[in-house]
Design an enzyme around this catalytic site. Structure first.
Site, PDB file in Angstrom:
ATOM      1  N   TYR A 100       6.297  -2.390   1.760  1.00  0.00           N
ATOM      2  CA  TYR A 100       5.962  -2.474   0.335  1.00  0.00           C
ATOM      3  C   TYR A 100       6.913  -3.467  -0.312  1.00  0.00           C
ATOM      4  CZ  TYR A 100       5.484  -1.239  -4.590  1.00  0.00           C
ATOM      5  OH  TYR A 100       5.264  -1.298  -5.946  1.00  0.00           O
ATOM      6  N   GLU A 185       2.509  -7.280  -6.698  1.00  0.00           N
ATOM      7  CA  GLU A 185       2.760  -6.201  -5.735  1.00  0.00           C
ATOM      8  C   GLU A 185       1.973  -6.448  -4.457  1.00  0.00           C
ATOM      9  OE1 GLU A 185       2.717  -1.551  -6.569  1.00  0.00           O
ATOM     10  OE2 GLU A 185       0.784  -2.219  -5.782  1.00  0.00           O
TER      11      GLU A 185
END
Ligand code: GDP
Ligand code: MN
Length: 372
Positions: A100, A185
């Site tokens: 992530y 993101e």
């Protein structure tokens, strides 16, 4: 302004961030041909919401024909209340690891913030705090390769991936600045045969900068038809899913009205900020839009400053006479020309409150009765 994954990936590609080979389709024409050129296939529904995997919005068809069927099916579905805008047909990656990585703005610290974890692929909220690393960015220094290597080290990435990760983070940061982003993101950032590839892309552009990207605006419009109609006459209107319609004048008083409704156990169906100085015509139009949402009752909270209470009252009288007001209207009207306004309402058989608490309590009571 949130961008669809395929738009985010187009930008990633342009800025040198590796993404899978893929193409967006708005109908199933051409899907099978494109899929036939891929060694393995994933079809991803394009909606402005996360968690598509869990919601059935991502499919792994085994052939070009199956891909066409999957695309047709997904294009006809609604995911998390959003109709699927398009499908992204991509080369399915072999996933060795999922990471992530995101860059956002920390408003409190007034700095960009890098958030990263070696445990990606799941909701970052579900990852334990000790597995998440956070680094603020000094905007004057920007992100240099050594900064990226430090993030990689703290994430616990193997040394072999450090350089690649660091280069990717530098590109992400440059993109973040260049496109006025509030959020970039990548979840998951995939390790596939030794290469880091962005398997997903979430990009949010600062609304104040949206005018710089007119080509993206129409397809990412999140406002409802009524909200757009209200915007066209200069009124901000937001639809929610409760029972009580709200009209007030000014952002502060509008928000306070929502709080008071919640305080008394009610739920707003929408809210409309008619602003200062809205005249009869505008108020009447606004009320028509509000009525079309079929609220159980409407709370009107007007503090007359520039706005004159008699203008507001006349608008309600006009709407009542012309299209009628089929739901109970609870009006709190104080301020400039208050007496004249209350008198106009009285002549129409409508009463006004001075206290917003009393008005809202009444509206909540009426909404509860309507529900039975
Ligand atoms: P989201 O659920 O809306 O965030 O959609 P993602 O694009 O992040 O995909 C969700 C999950 O689907 C990922 O975490 C992967 O596990 C899986 N997935 C997505 N794309 C691929 C792919 O190319 N290959 C494989 N093997 N899995 C994928
Ligand atoms: Mn994702």
């Amino acid at each position: 302004m949130k961008l669809y994954e395929y738009m985010g990936k187009d930008i990633f590609r342009r800025e040198g961030i590796p993404v899978p080979r893929g193409q967006a389709f708005f109908n199933s024409a051409g899907v099978a041909d494109f899929a036939a050129s891929l060694p393995a296939i994933v079809v991803k529904s394009q909606v402005l919401a996360g968690g598509r995997g869990k919601a059935g919005g991502i499919k792994f068809p085994a052939s070009a024909t199956e891909t066409e069927v999957a695309a047709q099916e997904l294009l006809a579905t609604v995911i998390r209340d959003l109709p699927v805008h398009a499908v992204l047909v991509e080369e399915k990656l072999k996933i060795d690891r999922e990471y992530y990585v995101a860059i956002t703005v920390d408003g409190g610290k007034r700095k960009p913030l890098v958030i990263a974890s070696a445990q990606g692929g799941v909701d970052i909220e579900e990852v334990a705090e000790e597995h998440i690393v956070k680094f603020h960015v000094d905007v004057h220094a920007g992100i240099q390769p050594h900064f990226g290597r430090e993030v990689a080290r703290r994430m616990g990435l193997p040394a072999a991936e450090s350089k690649q990760f660091s280069e990717l983070l530098v590109k992400m940061y440059n993109l973040f600045r260049k496109y006025d982003a509030e959020l970039v993101e990548i979840n998951p950032l995939v390790l596939s045969s030794g290469k880091l590839i962005a398997a997903d892309a979430k990009l949010t552009i600062d609304d104040e900068a949206a005018f710089r990207y007119p080509e993206w605006l129409p397809s990412v419009e999140e406002r409802t038809e009524r909200e757009l109609k209200a915007a066209a006459i200069g009124i901000s209107f937001v639809e929610l899913d409760g029972e009580i319609g709200v009209m007030a004048n000014g952002a502060g008083i509008t928000m306070a009205t929502l709080d008071i409704i919640n305080h008394f156990g009610g739920s707003p169906r929408n809210f409309m900020d008619a602003g200062g100085g809205a005249g009869t015509e505008a108020t009447a139009k606004a009320l028509e839009i509000l009525l079309s949402t079929k609220p159980k009752t409407i709370v009107v909270n007007i503090f007359g400053g520039i706005t004159r209470c008699d203008d507001v009252a006349r608008a309600f009288a006009q709407v009542k006479e012309t299209i009628g007001i089929p739901v109970p209207l609870v009006i709190r009207l104080v301020g400039t020309n208050e007496e004249a306004g209350v008198e106009i309402l009285r002549q129409q058989g409508m009463s006004a409150y001075r206290s917003i608490d009393e008005a809202v309590a009444k509206a909540v009571e009426l909404a509860a009765k309507e529900a039975v």
